[in-house]
Scaffold this active site. Sequence first.
Site, mmCIF file in Angstrom:
data_model
loop_
_atom_site.group_PDB
_atom_site.id
_atom_site.type_symbol
_atom_site.label_atom_id
_atom_site.label_comp_id
_atom_site.label_asym_id
_atom_site.label_seq_id
_atom_site.Cartn_x
_atom_site.Cartn_y
_atom_site.Cartn_z
ATOM 1 N N SER A 186 -3.435 -17.279 3.049
ATOM 2 C CA SER A 186 -3.488 -16.632 4.364
ATOM 3 C C SER A 186 -4.390 -17.425 5.297
ATOM 4 C CB SER A 186 -4.031 -15.208 4.230
ATOM 5 O OG SER A 186 -4.352 -14.727 5.521
ATOM 6 N N HIS A 203 0.918 -17.679 4.916
ATOM 7 C CA HIS A 203 0.906 -16.287 5.373
ATOM 8 C C HIS A 203 0.116 -16.211 6.677
ATOM 9 C CE1 HIS A 203 1.185 -11.933 4.651
ATOM 10 N NE2 HIS A 203 -0.068 -11.851 5.071
ATOM 11 N N ASP A 224 -1.318 -13.762 9.529
ATOM 12 C CA ASP A 224 -1.684 -12.371 9.805
ATOM 13 C C ASP A 224 -1.866 -12.143 11.293
ATOM 14 O OD1 ASP A 224 -1.929 -11.026 7.234
ATOM 15 O OD2 ASP A 224 -3.438 -12.553 6.807
ATOM 16 N N MET A 281 -2.635 -9.579 14.255
ATOM 17 C CA MET A 281 -3.286 -8.276 14.482
ATOM 18 C C MET A 281 -3.412 -8.022 15.972
ATOM 19 S SD MET A 281 -6.290 -8.688 11.710
ATOM 20 C CE MET A 281 -5.944 -9.093 10.003
ATOM 21 N N HIS A 304 3.158 -11.729 9.128
ATOM 22 C CA HIS A 304 2.830 -10.332 8.832
ATOM 23 C C HIS A 304 2.318 -9.674 10.112
ATOM 24 C CE1 HIS A 304 -0.053 -7.510 6.366
ATOM 25 N NE2 HIS A 304 0.881 -6.835 7.017
ATOM 26 N N MET A 313 0.807 -6.854 11.934
ATOM 27 C CA MET A 313 0.047 -5.601 11.878
ATOM 28 C C MET A 313 -0.110 -5.142 13.319
ATOM 29 S SD MET A 313 -2.615 -6.950 9.026
ATOM 30 C CE MET A 313 -2.079 -8.616 9.293
ATOM 31 N N MET A 335 0.383 -3.573 0.241
ATOM 32 C CA MET A 335 -0.981 -3.928 0.674
ATOM 33 C C MET A 335 -1.975 -3.445 -0.383
ATOM 34 S SD MET A 335 -0.844 -5.617 3.506
ATOM 35 C CE MET A 335 -2.629 -5.728 3.710
ATOM 36 N N GLY A 341 -6.565 -5.483 8.300
ATOM 37 C CA GLY A 341 -7.448 -5.665 9.457
ATOM 38 C C GLY A 341 -8.449 -6.790 9.254
ATOM 39 N N PHE A 342 -8.887 -6.978 8.022
ATOM 40 C CA PHE A 342 -9.925 -7.973 7.775
ATOM 41 C C PHE A 342 -9.694 -8.669 6.430
ATOM 42 C CE2 PHE A 342 -11.545 -4.639 10.453
ATOM 43 C CZ PHE A 342 -12.111 -5.348 11.507
ATOM 44 N N GLY A 343 -10.044 -9.946 6.386
ATOM 45 C CA GLY A 343 -10.017 -10.662 5.125
ATOM 46 C C GLY A 343 -11.270 -10.346 4.325
ATOM 47 N N GLY A 344 -11.256 -10.745 3.076
ATOM 48 C CA GLY A 344 -12.465 -10.669 2.248
ATOM 49 C C GLY A 344 -12.836 -9.295 1.733
ATOM 50 N N ASP A 370 -1.045 -8.339 -1.080
ATOM 51 C CA ASP A 370 -1.863 -8.915 -0.008
ATOM 52 C C ASP A 370 -3.152 -8.116 0.129
ATOM 53 O OD1 ASP A 370 -2.842 -10.033 2.328
ATOM 54 O OD2 ASP A 370 -1.238 -9.278 3.614
ATOM 55 N N GLY A 371 -4.271 -8.813 -0.094
ATOM 56 C CA GLY A 371 -5.578 -8.191 0.071
ATOM 57 C C GLY A 371 -6.374 -8.231 -1.222
ATOM 58 N N GLY A 372 -7.462 -8.982 -1.209
ATOM 59 C CA GLY A 372 -8.325 -9.046 -2.389
ATOM 60 C C GLY A 372 -7.703 -9.750 -3.582
ATOM 61 N N GLY A 424 -6.357 -15.018 0.845
ATOM 62 C CA GLY A 424 -7.133 -15.617 1.926
ATOM 63 C C GLY A 424 -8.403 -16.222 1.393
HETATM 64 C C1 DX5 Z 1 -5.495 -8.171 5.642
HETATM 65 C C2 DX5 Z 1 -4.475 -9.289 5.758
HETATM 66 C C3 DX5 Z 1 -4.517 -10.206 4.613
HETATM 67 C C4 DX5 Z 1 -5.790 -10.990 4.503
HETATM 68 C C5 DX5 Z 1 -6.064 -11.192 3.053
HETATM 69 O O1 DX5 Z 1 -5.465 -7.433 6.777
HETATM 70 O O2 DX5 Z 1 -3.165 -8.743 5.821
HETATM 71 O O3 DX5 Z 1 -3.389 -11.110 4.596
HETATM 72 O O4 DX5 Z 1 -5.749 -12.235 5.140
HETATM 73 O O5 DX5 Z 1 -7.305 -11.744 2.920
HETATM 74 P P1 DX5 Z 1 -8.095 -11.736 1.548
HETATM 75 O O6 DX5 Z 1 -7.254 -12.475 0.556
HETATM 76 O O7 DX5 Z 1 -9.363 -12.435 1.890
HETATM 77 O O8 DX5 Z 1 -8.274 -10.300 1.161
HETATM 78 ZN ZN ZN Z 2 -1.333 -10.173 5.519
#
Ligand code: DX5
Ligand code: ZN
Length: 239
Positions: free
Chosen positions: A6, A31, A33, A35, A64, A66, A135, A140-143, A173-175, A195
């Site tokens: 991502s 990927h 993202d 937003m 993606h 959002m 999901m 909304g946020f990475g990490g 997707d996510g974590g 990500g």
């Molecule tokens: C979250 C995004 C994800 C995000 C994943 O809102 O849709 O694609 O980039 O990031 P990580 O892998 O850091 O959770």
């Molecule tokens: Zn995503």
Amino acid sequence: MIIAPSLLAANFGRFAADTQRFDESGAEWLHLDIMDGNFVPNISFGPQVVKTLRPLTKKFFDVHLMCSKPEVLFDPFVKAGADQIIVHVELGERVEGLLWKIKSLGKKVGLAVNPPTAIENARPYLDHIDLLLVMTVNPGFGGQPFIHECVPKIQQAAAWKRELGLNYHIEVDGGITFDTVGECARAGADVFVSGTGIFGQHSLKTAVRKMRRIAEQNDPALADLQCEQADAATLPLSA
Ligand code: DX5
Ligand code: ZN
């Protein structure tokens, strides 16, 4: 097994360089993202950025959205070079029309389900999609940390796929990290967005290779094959 880094976790000041790193990493999909500051409480980047990155790689762009009004972004992202567009099932009765619109633009169709939303909400659309995105964090946020309670939704998506003889990808997707990718693969996922889990590593190439190896080792299809081979090896020759 498809690995999809991502771009949200890349260096925002060096998107071009990080897209080139991605291109050389062995990962199949990028990927992206998107937003809107309304559907999720954050803003990322738009079609102009994606258009700028498009000439840097021939690989698949997984967009993606959002966004509360994804329809206003379809044309701009198609022109920018999207290969697949994902919208959210939380948009309710507008979903069916949105999926048809993406298909009519000649792009692959994805549908995403947030952690608090029941996976059953996606059931009516399975015939019309190329990918179901489960999901594993609130978008909304990475990490953010992986939400383990989402794993049964992956299993349900895989069960429907078998029962109905459908071919959609199951994306998570996510974590997604080296610690969580195996659990998702065992549950039936075959596309892994990562990500911070991947871009945070010194070598993107090594990170992608490692993530792919863990996913493949946990591939249920491979486990079935190994069982069949073990059974065949123990069968008497006359059988
Ligand atoms: C979250 C995004 C994800 C995000 C994943 O809102 O849709 O694609 O980039 O990031 P990580 O892998 O850091 O959770
Ligand atoms: Zn995503």
